[in-house]
Design a protein around this motif. Structure first.
Motif, PDB file in Angstrom:
ATOM      1  N   THR A 160       4.614  34.514 -25.458  1.00 36.04           N
ATOM      2  CA  THR A 160       5.584  33.731 -26.231  1.00 36.04           C
ATOM      3  C   THR A 160       5.120  33.548 -27.666  1.00 36.04           C
ATOM      4  O   THR A 160       5.903  33.729 -28.612  1.00 36.04           O
ATOM      5  CB  THR A 160       5.808  32.358 -25.565  1.00 36.04           C
ATOM      6  N   SER A 213       6.927  35.540 -30.653  1.00 32.93           N
ATOM      7  CA  SER A 213       7.664  34.686 -31.586  1.00 32.93           C
ATOM      8  C   SER A 213       7.193  34.882 -33.022  1.00 32.93           C
ATOM      9  O   SER A 213       8.003  34.975 -33.950  1.00 32.93           O
ATOM     10  CB  SER A 213       7.513  33.215 -31.177  1.00 32.93           C
ATOM     11  N   VAL A 247      10.073  38.893 -25.931  1.00 28.65           N
ATOM     12  CA  VAL A 247      10.153  37.668 -26.727  1.00 28.65           C
ATOM     13  C   VAL A 247      10.396  38.003 -28.196  1.00 28.65           C
ATOM     14  O   VAL A 247      11.163  37.309 -28.886  1.00 28.65           O
ATOM     15  CB  VAL A 247       8.860  36.845 -26.561  1.00 28.65           C
ATOM     16  N   ILE A 255      10.377  29.026 -30.619  1.00 29.54           N
ATOM     17  CA  ILE A 255       9.666  29.158 -29.343  1.00 29.54           C
ATOM     18  C   ILE A 255      10.427  28.532 -28.175  1.00 29.54           C
ATOM     19  O   ILE A 255      10.537  29.157 -27.104  1.00 29.54           O
ATOM     20  CB  ILE A 255       8.243  28.590 -29.463  1.00 29.54           C
ATOM     21  N   SER A 296      11.246  31.326 -25.067  1.00 30.87           N
ATOM     22  CA  SER A 296      10.306  31.335 -23.940  1.00 30.87           C
ATOM     23  C   SER A 296      10.991  31.739 -22.635  1.00 30.87           C
ATOM     24  O   SER A 296      10.332  32.232 -21.717  1.00 30.87           O
ATOM     25  CB  SER A 296       9.663  29.957 -23.782  1.00 30.87           C
ATOM     26  N   ALA A 355      10.277  35.299 -21.656  1.00 30.81           N
ATOM     27  CA  ALA A 355       8.977  35.532 -21.017  1.00 30.81           C
ATOM     28  C   ALA A 355       8.994  35.085 -19.567  1.00 30.81           C
ATOM     29  O   ALA A 355       8.419  35.742 -18.690  1.00 30.81           O
ATOM     30  CB  ALA A 355       7.886  34.790 -21.786  1.00 30.81           C
TER      31      ALA A 355
END
Length: 400
Positions: free
Chosen positions: A215, A219, A277, A309, A313, A316
């Motif tokens: 993540t 990101s 991500v 984020i 997430s 992920a």
């Protein structure tokens, strides 16, 4: 629930510092406590003394012996405890505190009987994986080796003495050992509980390593782009040329352990999820609420932590539901090939013992390999089915 443009408190988007959330504070406090306990265990406690000892009576219920809980931490436990703490804070807490989130997942799961059955089964695996080895430990009892399961039969020549009804060639099992015993006379039920504990360890530890790393890296790469994106994705390309399986085999030359397995597969298996991500982060960086935060003067770090984020997430997590069953299977395969620590009774190790007994001299000792193989198969299939339901639950189209 992730923030949207309408729900953002723009008075707080000032680019300044903010106090950490309650969950972040508790996570840091928990990790610090684990570090302190680790130092105490390795510095103050004698090597022969268990980390935790609970005083209590031994309760013998015939086929079920309850013993006082004793937990001597090994290397993998020092990763397992923080992983459990992280799951409680960042998975269980949001589900427990948000009725809307629970209803969102339940709407998806309740329409799928297989998903409900998978959830029930995996919940049972997690519970027995946590509590089973603590409450019920398998002990060696050589006179009771190769006892067949209740209501089934095995070769009388190897079950000596036979605890159930015996004929010239057959020994029938009894309820004293409902699933039979191993070549060392261990009750199969607590042995399977130990295998469930290993599977839960593998899933939680690798998951709590893969998701945060994937993540954060994805990101940052997707939000900033440019040279930083090229550098990070270039590293991912290099990392993915090194199979985790091969890395484990090479490193196991210096010592085999569950700690080594989860560390290698956790640190080398996040590249594909980081790319997922990154793709999400690129899309989120163009959303209205991110552009508005930039116009309001919020720092890049604040935007990443507050807006990017939390909204990427999910990618992920969805990818992880596909990856965890594969990692559990790989651990079983490594155990079957005797590339693991033989003192750790994972389902693969138990199956290997049964198959070796089966092929060596005892063609009817089937139960030793049958139960762990079934447990492994049900766990992998259930995780895949439930993963599909989680993916649909995280789909924004199912939010309402």
């Amino acid at each position: 629930m992730t923030e949207t443009f309408e729900s953002v408190d723009w008075d707080e988007v000032d680019g300044g510092k903010s106090l950490p959330s309650t969950r972040i504070s508790l996570a840091l406090a928990g990790f610090l406590a684990v570090v302190v306990l680790f130092c105490y265990d390795y510095v103050a406690l004698p090597p022969t003394r268990p980390t935790f000892v609970a005083v209590g009576p031994h309760i013998d219920l015939g086929f079920f012996l309850v013993t006082p809980m004793t937990w001597n931490f090994v290397q993998s436990d020092w990763l397992f405890v923080p992983a459990v703490w992280a799951v409680l804070l960042f998975v269980c807490w949001p589900l427990a505190s948000s009725a809307r989130l629970r209803q969102r997942y339940w709407r998806v799961i309740r329409r799928r009987p297989l998903a409900i059955a998978s959830l029930v089964y995996l919940t049972a695996v997690v519970v027995v994986g946590f509590l089973g080895p603590l409450l019920w430990q398998a002990s060696i009892n050589m006179p009771h080796s190769f006892q067949p399961p209740a209501f089934l039969w095995g070769p009388a020549r190897v079950a000596d003495p036979c605890l159930g009804t015996e004929t010239t060639e057959r020994c029938y099992g009894t309820l004293r050992y409902p699933l039979g015993t191993t070549p060392f006379g261990k009750n199969m039920i607590p042995v399977l509980f130990t295998g469930a504990h290993v599977a839960v360890k593998v899933a939680l530890i690798t998951g709590t390593i893969i998701v945060p790393v994937a993540t954060v890296v994805g990101s940052i790469a997707g939000y900033f782009g440019g040279r930083l994106d090229t550098l990070l994705m270039g590293y991912v390309d290099v990392q993915q040329t090194i199979p985790a399986f091969v890395a484990y085999i090479v490193l196991s030359y210096w010592g085999r352990s569950l700690f080594l397995f989860v560390a290698v597969f956790g640190l080398l298996s996040w590249g594909g999820l980081a790319r997922l991500v990154r793709s999400e982060a690129i899309q989120r960086s163009e959303d209205a609420y991110v552009l508005a935060a930039q116009s309001a003067g919020a720092s890049d770090a604040r935007i990443l932590l507050t807006h990017v984020i939390p909204n990427v997430s999910n990618a992920a997590i969805v990818g992880l539901t596909r990856q965890i069953p594969t990692i559990i299977l790989i651990e079983a395969a490594i155990s079957y090939m005797d590339l693991n620590d033989i003192m750790i009774a994972s389902w693969g190790e138990i199956a290997a013992q049964g198959i070796h007994s089966f092929s060596a001299a005892f063609p009817y000792v089937y139960w030793i390999a049958l139960w762990p193989v079934l447990a492994l198969a049900f766990t992998v299939v259930s995780a895949s089915i439930l993963g599909d339901a989680i993916r649909d639950g995280l789909d924004p189209k199912n939010a309402n």
